[in-house]
Design a protein around this motif. Structure first.
Motif, short mmCIF file in Angstrom:
data_model
loop_
_atom_site.label_atom_id
_atom_site.label_comp_id
_atom_site.label_asym_id
_atom_site.label_seq_id
_atom_site.Cartn_x
_atom_site.Cartn_y
_atom_site.Cartn_z
N UNK A 39 0.70 -1.31 0.11
CA UNK A 39 -0.15 -0.08 0.11
C UNK A 39 0.76 1.24 0.10
N UNK A 40 1.96 1.31 0.62
CA UNK A 40 2.75 2.53 0.76
C UNK A 40 3.37 2.79 -0.71
N UNK A 41 3.75 1.71 -1.36
CA UNK A 41 4.12 1.87 -2.80
C UNK A 41 3.22 2.59 -3.54
N UNK A 42 1.93 2.18 -3.67
CA UNK A 42 0.74 2.79 -4.39
C UNK A 42 0.48 4.40 -3.95
N UNK A 43 0.86 4.43 -2.65
CA UNK A 43 0.71 5.97 -2.11
C UNK A 43 1.97 6.71 -2.86
N UNK A 44 3.03 6.31 -2.63
CA UNK A 44 4.28 6.99 -3.56
C UNK A 44 3.62 7.23 -4.93
N UNK A 45 3.23 6.15 -5.67
CA UNK A 45 2.99 6.28 -6.98
C UNK A 45 2.08 7.31 -7.23
N UNK A 46 0.96 7.26 -6.49
CA UNK A 46 0.07 8.58 -6.44
C UNK A 46 0.32 9.62 -6.15
N UNK A 47 1.14 10.05 -5.24
CA UNK A 47 1.87 11.29 -4.79
C UNK A 47 2.80 11.58 -6.07
N UNK A 48 3.50 10.88 -6.44
CA UNK A 48 4.40 11.30 -7.84
C UNK A 48 3.66 11.74 -8.72
N UNK A 49 2.46 11.23 -9.02
CA UNK A 49 1.55 11.52 -10.46
C UNK A 49 1.13 12.79 -9.98
N UNK A 50 0.36 12.87 -8.70
CA UNK A 50 -0.08 14.48 -8.54
C UNK A 50 1.02 15.41 -8.82
#
Length: 68
Positions: A39-50
Motif C-alpha cells: 500500500x505504501x508503494x501505491x501511495x508513493x505512485x499517487x503522490x508522484x503522479x499528482x
C-alpha cells in the motif's frame, strides 16, 4: 498416471506439494515471483503522479500559449 494438461518441471510435483512460483532469468542470476504491491508503494505512485501534474501545469505553461 500422468497429467496431460500440465507442462514444464512443475508437472512432476504432486498436487498437494507447495509450488515454487519463482521464475529464473539470466541462468538463475535474477529471480522473480508473483506477489502483491504494498500500500505504501501505491501511495508513493499517487503522490508522484499528482506532483508531476502540478509541475507540468505550474512550470511548463499550463494548457498552451497566452498564459499570464
Amino acid at each position: 498416471m500422468t497429467n496431460v494438461h500440465a507442462t514444464g518441471p512443475e508437472s512432476t510435483k504432486p498436487p498437494d506439494e507447495p509450488h515454487d512460483d519463482k521464475e529464473e532469468y539470466g541462468g538463475g542470476a535474477i529471480e522473480g515471483q508473483h506477489g502483491y504491491i504494498p500500500a505504501w508503494l501505491l501511495v508513493v505512485y499517487f503522490v508522484l503522479f499528482v506532483w508531476a501534474l502540478y509541475y507540468a501545469f505550474q512550470y511548463w505553461g499550463g494548457l498552451g500559449p497566452g498564459r499570464i
